[in-house]
Motif scaffolding. Structure first.
Motif, PDB file in Angstrom:
ATOM      1  N   VAL A  91      -4.275   1.510   2.964  1.00  0.00           N
ATOM      2  CA  VAL A  91      -5.013   1.350   1.719  1.00  0.00           C
ATOM      3  C   VAL A  91      -6.080   0.288   1.980  1.00  0.00           C
ATOM      4  O   VAL A  91      -5.776  -0.776   2.520  1.00  0.00           O
ATOM      5  CB  VAL A  91      -4.077   0.905   0.571  1.00  0.00           C
ATOM      6  N   PHE A  92      -7.309   0.616   1.622  1.00  0.00           N
ATOM      7  CA  PHE A  92      -8.425  -0.266   1.919  1.00  0.00           C
ATOM      8  C   PHE A  92      -8.941  -0.910   0.635  1.00  0.00           C
ATOM      9  O   PHE A  92      -9.102  -0.243  -0.377  1.00  0.00           O
ATOM     10  CB  PHE A  92      -9.569   0.529   2.567  1.00  0.00           C
ATOM     11  N   THR A  93      -9.216  -2.219   0.711  1.00  0.00           N
ATOM     12  CA  THR A  93      -9.803  -2.925  -0.430  1.00  0.00           C
ATOM     13  C   THR A  93     -11.279  -3.146  -0.157  1.00  0.00           C
ATOM     14  O   THR A  93     -11.656  -3.505   0.960  1.00  0.00           O
ATOM     15  CB  THR A  93      -9.117  -4.301  -0.612  1.00  0.00           C
ATOM     16  N   ARG A  94     -12.087  -2.894  -1.169  1.00  0.00           N
ATOM     17  CA  ARG A  94     -13.524  -3.170  -1.028  1.00  0.00           C
ATOM     18  C   ARG A  94     -14.074  -3.628  -2.372  1.00  0.00           C
ATOM     19  O   ARG A  94     -13.599  -3.196  -3.427  1.00  0.00           O
ATOM     20  CB  ARG A  94     -14.284  -1.940  -0.524  1.00  0.00           C
ATOM     21  N   PRO A  95     -15.054  -4.544  -2.347  1.00  0.00           N
ATOM     22  CA  PRO A  95     -15.610  -5.025  -3.611  1.00  0.00           C
ATOM     23  C   PRO A  95     -16.538  -3.984  -4.249  1.00  0.00           C
ATOM     24  O   PRO A  95     -17.205  -3.236  -3.536  1.00  0.00           O
ATOM     25  CB  PRO A  95     -16.417  -6.272  -3.201  1.00  0.00           C
ATOM     26  N   ILE A  96     -16.540  -3.963  -5.561  1.00  0.00           N
ATOM     27  CA  ILE A  96     -17.483  -3.097  -6.287  1.00  0.00           C
ATOM     28  C   ILE A  96     -18.166  -3.913  -7.380  1.00  0.00           C
ATOM     29  O   ILE A  96     -17.745  -5.044  -7.658  1.00  0.00           O
ATOM     30  CB  ILE A  96     -16.786  -1.856  -6.903  1.00  0.00           C
ATOM     31  N   TYR A  97     -19.159  -3.335  -8.007  1.00  0.00           N
ATOM     32  CA  TYR A  97     -19.917  -4.014  -9.059  1.00  0.00           C
ATOM     33  C   TYR A  97     -20.323  -5.418  -8.607  1.00  0.00           C
ATOM     34  O   TYR A  97     -20.035  -6.416  -9.280  1.00  0.00           O
ATOM     35  CB  TYR A  97     -19.134  -4.070 -10.377  1.00  0.00           C
ATOM     36  N   ALA A  98     -20.980  -5.479  -7.435  1.00  0.00           N
ATOM     37  CA  ALA A  98     -21.504  -6.738  -6.886  1.00  0.00           C
ATOM     38  C   ALA A  98     -20.418  -7.814  -6.811  1.00  0.00           C
ATOM     39  O   ALA A  98     -20.661  -8.978  -7.114  1.00  0.00           O
ATOM     40  CB  ALA A  98     -22.695  -7.211  -7.697  1.00  0.00           C
ATOM     41  N   GLY A  99     -19.217  -7.408  -6.441  1.00  0.00           N
ATOM     42  CA  GLY A  99     -18.141  -8.367  -6.188  1.00  0.00           C
ATOM     43  C   GLY A  99     -17.350  -8.765  -7.423  1.00  0.00           C
ATOM     44  O   GLY A  99     -16.456  -9.604  -7.357  1.00  0.00           O
ATOM     45  N   LYS A 100     -17.656  -8.145  -8.575  1.00  0.00           N
ATOM     46  CA  LYS A 100     -16.936  -8.539  -9.797  1.00  0.00           C
ATOM     47  C   LYS A 100     -15.562  -7.873  -9.888  1.00  0.00           C
ATOM     48  O   LYS A 100     -14.708  -8.291 -10.649  1.00  0.00           O
ATOM     49  CB  LYS A 100     -17.769  -8.202 -11.027  1.00  0.00           C
ATOM     50  N   ALA A 101     -15.346  -6.822  -9.128  1.00  0.00           N
ATOM     51  CA  ALA A 101     -14.048  -6.146  -9.139  1.00  0.00           C
ATOM     52  C   ALA A 101     -13.754  -5.621  -7.739  1.00  0.00           C
ATOM     53  O   ALA A 101     -14.653  -5.558  -6.890  1.00  0.00           O
ATOM     54  CB  ALA A 101     -14.085  -4.986 -10.133  1.00  0.00           C
ATOM     55  N   PHE A 102     -12.506  -5.313  -7.487  1.00  0.00           N
ATOM     56  CA  PHE A 102     -12.112  -4.765  -6.188  1.00  0.00           C
ATOM     57  C   PHE A 102     -11.502  -3.390  -6.389  1.00  0.00           C
ATOM     58  O   PHE A 102     -10.772  -3.159  -7.347  1.00  0.00           O
ATOM     59  CB  PHE A 102     -11.114  -5.695  -5.484  1.00  0.00           C
ATOM     60  N   GLN A 103     -11.815  -2.522  -5.447  1.00  0.00           N
ATOM     61  CA  GLN A 103     -11.344  -1.149  -5.527  1.00  0.00           C
ATOM     62  C   GLN A 103     -10.366  -0.947  -4.371  1.00  0.00           C
ATOM     63  O   GLN A 103     -10.610  -1.459  -3.274  1.00  0.00           O
ATOM     64  CB  GLN A 103     -12.582  -0.290  -5.321  1.00  0.00           C
ATOM     65  N   LYS A 104      -9.267  -0.231  -4.626  1.00  0.00           N
ATOM     66  CA  LYS A 104      -8.356   0.122  -3.526  1.00  0.00           C
ATOM     67  C   LYS A 104      -8.540   1.606  -3.262  1.00  0.00           C
ATOM     68  O   LYS A 104      -8.438   2.406  -4.183  1.00  0.00           O
ATOM     69  CB  LYS A 104      -6.918  -0.190  -3.904  1.00  0.00           C
ATOM     70  N   ARG A 105      -8.816   1.943  -2.021  1.00  0.00           N
ATOM     71  CA  ARG A 105      -9.090   3.349  -1.710  1.00  0.00           C
ATOM     72  C   ARG A 105      -8.284   3.778  -0.504  1.00  0.00           C
ATOM     73  O   ARG A 105      -7.900   2.974   0.337  1.00  0.00           O
ATOM     74  CB  ARG A 105     -10.576   3.548  -1.412  1.00  0.00           C
ATOM     75  N   THR A 106      -8.050   5.077  -0.439  1.00  0.00           N
ATOM     76  CA  THR A 106      -7.355   5.616   0.717  1.00  0.00           C
ATOM     77  C   THR A 106      -7.994   6.954   1.084  1.00  0.00           C
ATOM     78  O   THR A 106      -8.752   7.518   0.288  1.00  0.00           O
ATOM     79  CB  THR A 106      -5.837   5.738   0.420  1.00  0.00           C
ATOM     80  N   PHE A 107      -7.752   7.403   2.283  1.00  0.00           N
ATOM     81  CA  PHE A 107      -8.275   8.709   2.698  1.00  0.00           C
ATOM     82  C   PHE A 107      -7.225   9.771   2.409  1.00  0.00           C
ATOM     83  O   PHE A 107      -6.029   9.511   2.535  1.00  0.00           O
ATOM     84  CB  PHE A 107      -8.564   8.714   4.196  1.00  0.00           C
ATOM     85  N   THR A 108      -7.667  10.967   2.063  1.00  0.00           N
ATOM     86  CA  THR A 108      -6.697  12.017   1.794  1.00  0.00           C
ATOM     87  C   THR A 108      -6.334  12.764   3.067  1.00  0.00           C
ATOM     88  O   THR A 108      -5.200  13.189   3.252  1.00  0.00           O
ATOM     89  CB  THR A 108      -7.246  13.012   0.756  1.00  0.00           C
ATOM     90  N   ASP A 109      -7.306  12.903   3.975  1.00  0.00           N
ATOM     91  CA  ASP A 109      -7.052  13.793   5.108  1.00  0.00           C
ATOM     92  C   ASP A 109      -8.087  13.538   6.205  1.00  0.00           C
ATOM     93  O   ASP A 109      -9.179  13.063   5.934  1.00  0.00           O
ATOM     94  CB  ASP A 109      -7.194  15.252   4.611  1.00  0.00           C
TER      95      ASP A 109
END
Ligand code: FAD
Length: 319
Positions: free
Chosen positions: A126-144
């Protein structure tokens, strides 16, 4: 168990620290599998040993002359050929000027998934990356499928080097053709010894420094701390310094251990580039300045008095 490829980068003949951080990320992704690295450009093979100490089992060296300076065409061709040859499950690059440019090109050509500007990763993965110019963090994963990530410098710690570990160095012949651009000359705008985007400590000046000369005490403090010097857009717009020093939404995004903001009000666009710094110190003569809302330590005062005092005190303990 997976096979993970890291594209290591050099700058001014030095291996970039983010490449060692990329190796640490690669080991998490490999889940005990194989981690290999690549070095592009003439003489880059000199860094293979260090990559080995940080866990690269094999280092592919493509020393083609067209890779001496970054160009999108040449790097994309070389990286694609290497990926075709190595067939990794994942590719890790630094979220640098090069990584940001080449990763999407190659990911699109290969049909790889891409998650950019990763600041953290955990099992899953699971990867964390900032969104909205660093105001929030998104957790993303790859499906395939095969994946590519770029990691933001200074966020994923590099492993301690183990000189007992060595890499097998493999020359890799690339075929580079039909270049649409070539680099004729590189003119550096900054002469700073420490690269801003990877600096552990940044001393940054805003419009409050009042002139180009006003940056002098900041450079003196930076010299003692081994820091890089950055700036707000206010300072750049006022011609106190070069735009290459600008930090923020339309400048560089930095995550140092220590960020010292001097005479910077703390506009939202500036915060977008530095608010994830680990410790923020703000020096501003206005106690209501918004920068104090994100600062861990605030000093209300005139930077021309405070900064030299800090320099003198740090000199006592550090020099
Ligand atoms: P000011 O807001 O003028 O603040 C100067 C501060 O210095 C004040 O708080 C004052 O109290 C203090 N001060 C004055 N004298 C002293 C002294 N002697 N000692 C101590 N403190 C003193 N800005 C960025 O920084 N980066 C960006 O990437 C960026 N992108 C932008 C993108 C867009 C689309 C837009 C619209 C704006 C962007 N801006 C960016 C500009 C941003 O909105 C602010 O205008 C800018 O950050 C202000 O710079 P500053 O804090 O240096 O100046």
């Amino acid at each position: 168990m997976k096979k993970v490829l890291v594209l290591a980068e050099t700058r001014d003949g030095q291996l970039r620290n983010v490449s060692l951080e990329a190796l640490a990320a690669a080991h998490v992704l490999a889940e005990g599998g194989e981690v290999v690295a690549a070095l592009f450009g003439p003489d880059s093979g000199a860094h293979a040993a260090v990559l080995g100490h940080h866990g690269a089992g094999t280092v592919y060296v493509a020393d083609h002359a067209a890779l001496a300076q970054y160009t999108p065409d040449a790097y994309a061709q070389a990286l694609k050929q290497l990926i075709d040859f190595v067939s990794p499950d994942a590719v890790v690059l630094g979220h640098t000027a090069i990584g940001r440019d080449v990763a999407p090109r190659v990911a699109a050509r290969l049909g790889y998934g891409l998650i950019s500007d990763v600041t953290g990763l955990e099992a899953g993965p699971v990867f964390t990356r900032p969104i909205y110019a660093g105001k929030a963090f998104q957790k993303r994963t790859f499906t395939d499928g095969a994946i590519m990530i770029t990691i933001r410098p200074n966020n994923i710690p590099a492993a301690a080097p183990d000189t007992g570990k060595t890499a097998t160095v493999v020359p890799f012949d690339v075929e580079i053709k039909d270049l649409r651009s070539i680099v004729k000359e590189v003119v550096r705008k900054t002469s700073g010894k420490v690269d801003l985007s990877e600096a552990k400590i940044i001393v940054s000046g805003g419009r409050g420094v009042k002139s180009a000369d006003g940056f002098k005490p900041l450079y003196e403090l930076a010299e003692v701390l081994g820091a890089a010097v950055g700036a707000s857009r206010g300072a750049c717009d006022a011609d106190y310094c070069d735009y290459s020093m600008q930090i923020g939404q339309t400048g560089k995004v930095v995550t140092p251990d220590l960020y010292i903001a001097c005479g910077i009000s703390g506009a939202i666009q500036h915060l977008a580039g530095m608010s994830n710094s680990k410790v923020i110190v703000a020096i501003n003569k206005d106690p209501e300045a918004p920068i104090f809302q994100v600062a861990d330590y605030g000093i209300v005062g005139d930077l021309f008095e405070v900064v030299p005092l800090l320099t003198a005190e740090f000199k006592k303990v550090l020099v």
